[in-house]
Design an enzyme around this catalytic site. Sequence first.
Site, short mmCIF file in Angstrom:
data_model
loop_
_atom_site.label_atom_id
_atom_site.label_comp_id
_atom_site.label_asym_id
_atom_site.label_seq_id
_atom_site.Cartn_x
_atom_site.Cartn_y
_atom_site.Cartn_z
N LEU A 46 -0.19 -0.39 1.34
CA LEU A 46 -1.12 0.33 0.47
C LEU A 46 -0.50 0.40 -0.91
O LEU A 46 0.72 0.50 -1.05
CB LEU A 46 -1.34 1.76 0.99
CG LEU A 46 -2.37 1.97 2.10
CD1 LEU A 46 -2.28 3.40 2.62
CD2 LEU A 46 -3.77 1.68 1.61
N ASP A 47 -1.33 0.35 -1.96
CA ASP A 47 -0.82 0.49 -3.31
C ASP A 47 -0.06 1.82 -3.46
O ASP A 47 -0.35 2.79 -2.75
CB ASP A 47 -1.97 0.46 -4.32
CG ASP A 47 -2.66 -0.90 -4.38
OD1 ASP A 47 -2.03 -1.90 -3.99
OD2 ASP A 47 -3.83 -0.95 -4.82
N ARG A 48 0.86 1.85 -4.40
CA ARG A 48 1.64 3.07 -4.64
C ARG A 48 0.73 4.27 -4.91
O ARG A 48 0.99 5.38 -4.45
CB ARG A 48 2.57 2.85 -5.84
CG ARG A 48 3.41 4.06 -6.20
CD ARG A 48 4.13 3.84 -7.52
NE ARG A 48 5.18 2.85 -7.40
CZ ARG A 48 6.45 3.12 -7.12
NH1 ARG A 48 6.81 4.37 -6.92
NH2 ARG A 48 7.34 2.15 -7.04
N ARG A 181 -9.47 -3.05 -5.38
CA ARG A 181 -9.40 -3.08 -6.85
C ARG A 181 -10.23 -4.23 -7.41
O ARG A 181 -10.95 -4.07 -8.41
CB ARG A 181 -7.95 -3.22 -7.30
CG ARG A 181 -7.11 -1.97 -7.12
CD ARG A 181 -5.66 -2.23 -7.50
NE ARG A 181 -4.98 -3.06 -6.52
CZ ARG A 181 -4.11 -4.03 -6.83
NH1 ARG A 181 -3.85 -4.31 -8.09
NH2 ARG A 181 -3.52 -4.72 -5.88
#
Length: 313
Positions: A46-48, A181
């Site tokens: 998962l993205d930060r 995104r």
Amino acid sequence: MKRRFRGREVNGVLPLDKPAGITSNAALQEVKQLYNARKAGHTGSLDRTATGLLPLCFGAATKFSALLLEADKRYVARCKLGLRTATGDAAGEVLEMRSVPALERAGLDALLAGFRGDIEQIPPMYSALKHQGQRLYELAYQGIEVERSPRPVTIHELKLMDLQADEFEIAVWCSKGTYIRTLAEDIGAAVGCGAHVTQLRRTAAGPFLEQEMVSMATVRAAAEQGPDALDQLLLGTDSILRDAPALVLQESVAYYFRQGQPVLVPRAPTQGKVRVYAESGHFLGAGEVLDDGRIAPRRLFQSATTAGTAATG
């Protein structure tokens, strides 16, 4: 010379609710240390800035983690129109600002129809994909942009949850490899003003659901109580396959399955993956139905500790 044992033997899956502000690997390393686990891995980053479901596999469960990497995922994303950023989320530098046209829910929902089903995405530069041995995000941080080929993904479901003047929220059910995104950016481009993700939360990954998630605070609190409290937070290794039909083998048949040999099982499913147990209730592993109807072992579970019984199905 005896090999030194590092960490304790832990088997199972922790459906962690990853907090915002840390990488998936940092979350994994903290939890692995809290468990004092010998072996652990996560199943898809998962993205930060993102939160939500990050299944962590321990011990023998890591052998089955590839099944989760291949699984569908669900997300809820909050997106802001009129701003395009370098990373496609709020962490990136603003590249472009444009005025936002007046939108009505029915109009935006009609536009979303073009993003449902089988589509193609160009992966973002700020991603973990590799180009000639280097991660794309490593190149992006150096200011280097390389050409990326479109990749096919499937959007099973795309729902408009909310629409404000310059913000919208979507719920997405998608195949592996989908970049939310990129989806937000493409929707923004279709609207004509650009967009980026301001909040992203993963609510499901394969068979694991939002209501099962365990917070980092809960894990830390359990660690203070000791290993037993930590282990009670784990789901059995067989939970990775709980969407697949369960088969129970007689001990004489289970012997050959454990040896890696396909076996014939009466009234077995005619296709797909299955989770296989012995009559004792011990989880044996993942099987796949062959064209001739036999069940072939695909991943065998071998541990001194039982992690999942037929009753868990």
